[in-house]
Write a protein that holds these residues in place. Sequence first.
Motif, PDB file in Angstrom:
ATOM      1  N   MET A 187       0.922  -1.097  -0.054  1.00 29.02           N
ATOM      2  CA  MET A 187       0.185  -0.097   0.049  1.00 29.02           C
ATOM      3  C   MET A 187       0.832   1.294  -0.033  1.00 29.02           C
ATOM      4  SD  MET A 187      -3.403   0.919   0.183  1.00 29.02           S
ATOM      5  CE  MET A 187      -4.341  -0.046   0.912  1.00 29.02           C
ATOM      6  N   ILE A 188       0.667   2.111  -0.811  1.00 29.08           N
ATOM      7  CA  ILE A 188       1.217   3.424  -1.257  1.00 29.08           C
ATOM      8  C   ILE A 188       0.482   4.442  -0.474  1.00 29.08           C
ATOM      9  CG2 ILE A 188       2.520   4.978  -2.668  1.00 29.08           C
ATOM     10  CD1 ILE A 188       3.999   2.341  -2.200  1.00 29.08           C
ATOM     11  N   CYS A 189       0.732   5.108   0.742  1.00 28.49           N
ATOM     12  CA  CYS A 189       0.148   6.227   0.958  1.00 28.49           C
ATOM     13  C   CYS A 189       0.655   7.719   0.431  1.00 28.49           C
ATOM     14  CB  CYS A 189       0.289   6.407   2.762  1.00 28.49           C
ATOM     15  SG  CYS A 189      -0.633   4.731   3.450  1.00 28.49           S
ATOM     16  N   LYS A 190      -0.312   8.295  -0.048  1.00 29.52           N
ATOM     17  CA  LYS A 190       0.180   9.636  -0.737  1.00 29.52           C
ATOM     18  C   LYS A 190       0.678  10.743   0.351  1.00 29.52           C
ATOM     19  CE  LYS A 190      -0.547  12.485  -4.674  1.00 29.52           C
ATOM     20  NZ  LYS A 190      -1.555  12.669  -5.853  1.00 29.52           N
ATOM     21  N   PHE A 191       0.029  10.586   1.337  1.00 26.40           N
ATOM     22  CA  PHE A 191       0.040  11.874   2.369  1.00 26.40           C
ATOM     23  C   PHE A 191       0.752  11.452   3.705  1.00 26.40           C
ATOM     24  CE2 PHE A 191      -2.832  13.685  -0.755  1.00 26.40           C
ATOM     25  CZ  PHE A 191      -1.988  14.781  -1.221  1.00 26.40           C
ATOM     26  N   GLN A 192       1.533  12.381   4.299  1.00 25.35           N
ATOM     27  CA  GLN A 192       2.114  11.881   5.672  1.00 25.35           C
ATOM     28  C   GLN A 192       0.748  11.540   6.572  1.00 25.35           C
ATOM     29  OE1 GLN A 192       5.271  14.273   7.146  1.00 25.35           O
ATOM     30  NE2 GLN A 192       5.752  14.436   5.050  1.00 25.35           N
ATOM     31  N   ARG A 193       0.881  11.007   7.666  1.00 25.63           N
ATOM     32  CA  ARG A 193      -0.078  10.752   8.598  1.00 25.63           C
ATOM     33  C   ARG A 193       0.172  11.050   9.987  1.00 25.63           C
ATOM     34  NH1 ARG A 193      -2.848   4.902   6.585  1.00 25.63           N
ATOM     35  NH2 ARG A 193      -3.979   5.758   4.789  1.00 25.63           N
ATOM     36  N   THR A 194      -0.712  11.506  10.791  1.00 22.67           N
ATOM     37  CA  THR A 194      -0.662  11.327  12.216  1.00 22.67           C
ATOM     38  C   THR A 194      -1.892  10.724  12.661  1.00 22.67           C
ATOM     39  OG1 THR A 194       0.070  12.528  14.163  1.00 22.67           O
ATOM     40  CG2 THR A 194      -1.232  13.730  12.507  1.00 22.67           C
ATOM     41  N   ILE A 195      -2.296  10.634  14.297  1.00 20.85           N
ATOM     42  CA  ILE A 195      -3.454  10.498  14.929  1.00 20.85           C
ATOM     43  C   ILE A 195      -4.361  11.662  15.050  1.00 20.85           C
ATOM     44  CG2 ILE A 195      -2.512   8.320  15.665  1.00 20.85           C
ATOM     45  CD1 ILE A 195      -2.253   9.927  18.371  1.00 20.85           C
ATOM     46  N   LYS A 196      -5.576  11.514  14.941  1.00 18.87           N
ATOM     47  CA  LYS A 196      -6.694  12.541  15.215  1.00 18.87           C
ATOM     48  C   LYS A 196      -6.598  13.075  16.716  1.00 18.87           C
ATOM     49  CE  LYS A 196      -9.772  11.573  11.695  1.00 18.87           C
ATOM     50  NZ  LYS A 196     -11.196  11.172  11.337  1.00 18.87           N
ATOM     51  N   ARG A 197      -6.503  12.025  17.644  1.00 20.50           N
ATOM     52  CA  ARG A 197      -6.495  12.743  19.020  1.00 20.50           C
ATOM     53  C   ARG A 197      -5.387  11.675  19.773  1.00 20.50           C
ATOM     54  NH1 ARG A 197      -9.175   8.588  21.897  1.00 20.50           N
ATOM     55  NH2 ARG A 197     -10.535   7.280  20.856  1.00 20.50           N
ATOM     56  N   GLU A 198      -5.037  12.414  21.108  1.00 18.23           N
ATOM     57  CA  GLU A 198      -4.249  11.718  22.041  1.00 18.23           C
ATOM     58  C   GLU A 198      -4.818  10.399  22.612  1.00 18.23           C
ATOM     59  OE1 GLU A 198      -2.708  13.005  26.467  1.00 18.23           O
ATOM     60  OE2 GLU A 198      -2.388  14.338  24.809  1.00 18.23           O
ATOM     61  N   ILE A 199      -3.894   9.441  22.575  1.00 20.64           N
ATOM     62  CA  ILE A 199      -4.114   8.116  22.993  1.00 20.64           C
ATOM     63  C   ILE A 199      -3.284   7.810  24.254  1.00 20.64           C
ATOM     64  CG2 ILE A 199      -4.091   5.784  22.671  1.00 20.64           C
ATOM     65  CD1 ILE A 199      -3.832   6.229  19.429  1.00 20.64           C
ATOM     66  N   THR A 200      -4.146   7.191  25.446  1.00 26.58           N
ATOM     67  CA  THR A 200      -3.205   6.752  26.508  1.00 26.58           C
ATOM     68  C   THR A 200      -3.311   5.194  26.446  1.00 26.58           C
ATOM     69  OG1 THR A 200      -3.803   8.647  27.838  1.00 26.58           O
ATOM     70  CG2 THR A 200      -3.172   6.624  28.913  1.00 26.58           C
ATOM     71  N   ILE A 201      -2.129   4.713  26.726  1.00 28.35           N
ATOM     72  CA  ILE A 201      -2.135   3.182  26.686  1.00 28.35           C
ATOM     73  C   ILE A 201      -1.410   2.664  27.910  1.00 28.35           C
ATOM     74  CG2 ILE A 201      -1.324   0.917  25.594  1.00 28.35           C
ATOM     75  CD1 ILE A 201      -1.340   2.865  22.980  1.00 28.35           C
ATOM     76  N   LYS A 202      -1.820   1.672  28.854  1.00 28.43           N
ATOM     77  CA  LYS A 202      -0.959   1.322  30.010  1.00 28.43           C
ATOM     78  C   LYS A 202      -0.879   0.053  30.017  1.00 28.43           C
ATOM     79  CE  LYS A 202      -3.282   4.948  32.712  1.00 28.43           C
ATOM     80  NZ  LYS A 202      -3.925   5.174  34.217  1.00 28.43           N
ATOM     81  N   GLY A 203       0.228  -0.609  30.388  1.00 27.09           N
ATOM     82  CA  GLY A 203       0.716  -1.965  30.451  1.00 27.09           C
ATOM     83  C   GLY A 203       1.929  -2.263  31.525  1.00 27.09           C
ATOM     84  N   ILE A 204       2.467  -3.360  31.206  1.00 30.75           N
ATOM     85  CA  ILE A 204       3.770  -3.234  31.990  1.00 30.75           C
ATOM     86  C   ILE A 204       4.916  -3.683  30.989  1.00 30.75           C
ATOM     87  CG2 ILE A 204       2.702  -4.310  34.139  1.00 30.75           C
ATOM     88  CD1 ILE A 204       3.500  -7.218  33.169  1.00 30.75           C
ATOM     89  N   GLY A 205       6.227  -3.821  31.195  1.00 28.85           N
ATOM     90  CA  GLY A 205       7.285  -4.068  30.548  1.00 28.85           C
ATOM     91  C   GLY A 205       7.611  -5.528  30.589  1.00 28.85           C
ATOM     92  N   LEU A 206       7.688  -6.037  29.310  1.00 27.41           N
ATOM     93  CA  LEU A 206       8.229  -7.392  29.293  1.00 27.41           C
ATOM     94  C   LEU A 206       9.190  -7.781  30.120  1.00 27.41           C
ATOM     95  CD1 LEU A 206       7.735 -10.508  27.972  1.00 27.41           C
ATOM     96  CD2 LEU A 206       9.167  -9.520  26.158  1.00 27.41           C
ATOM     97  N   HIS A 207      10.356  -6.976  29.937  1.00 29.37           N
ATOM     98  CA  HIS A 207      11.484  -7.337  30.619  1.00 29.37           C
ATOM     99  C   HIS A 207      11.772  -6.875  31.875  1.00 29.37           C
ATOM    100  CE1 HIS A 207      13.091  -9.500  27.331  1.00 29.37           C
ATOM    101  NE2 HIS A 207      12.830  -8.573  26.495  1.00 29.37           N
TER     102      HIS A 207
END
Length: 297
Positions: free
Chosen positions: A1-21
Amino acid sequence: MICKFQRTIKREITIKGIGLHSGEPVTLKLIPAESYDGINFIRNNVLIPARIEYANGFEFSTSLSREGQSVRTVEHLMAALYFTGIDNLFIEVSSEELPILDGSSILFIEKIKDAGIVSLNEEKIYAVINDQITVSDGDKFIKGRPYEGFVATFQASYNNKIIGNKMYRYDSTVKDDFLNVAKARTYCFLEEIEFLRERGLAKGGSLDNAVVFKGDTVLNPEGLRFEDEPVKHKVLDLVGDLYLLGMPIIGEIYSYKGGHRLNASFVRKLIEESKFDVKYASEVIDSMSGLNAKISS
């Protein structure tokens, strides 16, 4: 897939979890960015660009460092950003290691899609491989060559009946092929876990975020998501590490037993030997035959 224009996200996202190592809790904030900002991690107010120049740790994951600050295990998120076509993003990290989530990239992708993806005003930039290139380490090697599109293949060689000599070829022009790769979880062997923990690694690992093999048996009650899940995950790691070039690649990549360190060596050699041309999306589309160029805004 070739995207013609640069991209970002529409709104801020928060993601929580733990580090594997690390086993430590971590919160990520994904923040929209402008054209040409690139992908950047932020740790303790230090900006760490997601570029190969800042990659300096490859022990069972890929780490980036700058000005005394580090972020570890970036490859799964980087693969998710490649698969969703995100070029510009700020990522605030509360702890040193990114969350492992379920051990794949799919939950990152779902969060990004839920937030929405927006096209910016500037054309996307691609790295078009212009010549054959090889890096090796003993019997391990990665080869790249020109190709109309992006293909990444991983070939395994394990003394294990489940993984064995399996191979997977990801093709960006095949509809939804990215899901086969994005859902594949990280894995290890039971006999490796004590070794990893003695080295301060895998403290957050469990059957909820990794596939664990005991000999030729899968210990996870649900089994594998795919018969070839381990090699698909190696493709995921390869894609994530390749994205540290700072732009998506147009070319064919073949990895035989490669890992994070060899992936990084390949990206560095691409730069050092000028084995790619930087082209805007419109130039890439014009140069293709049309057979492989599927275009998206």
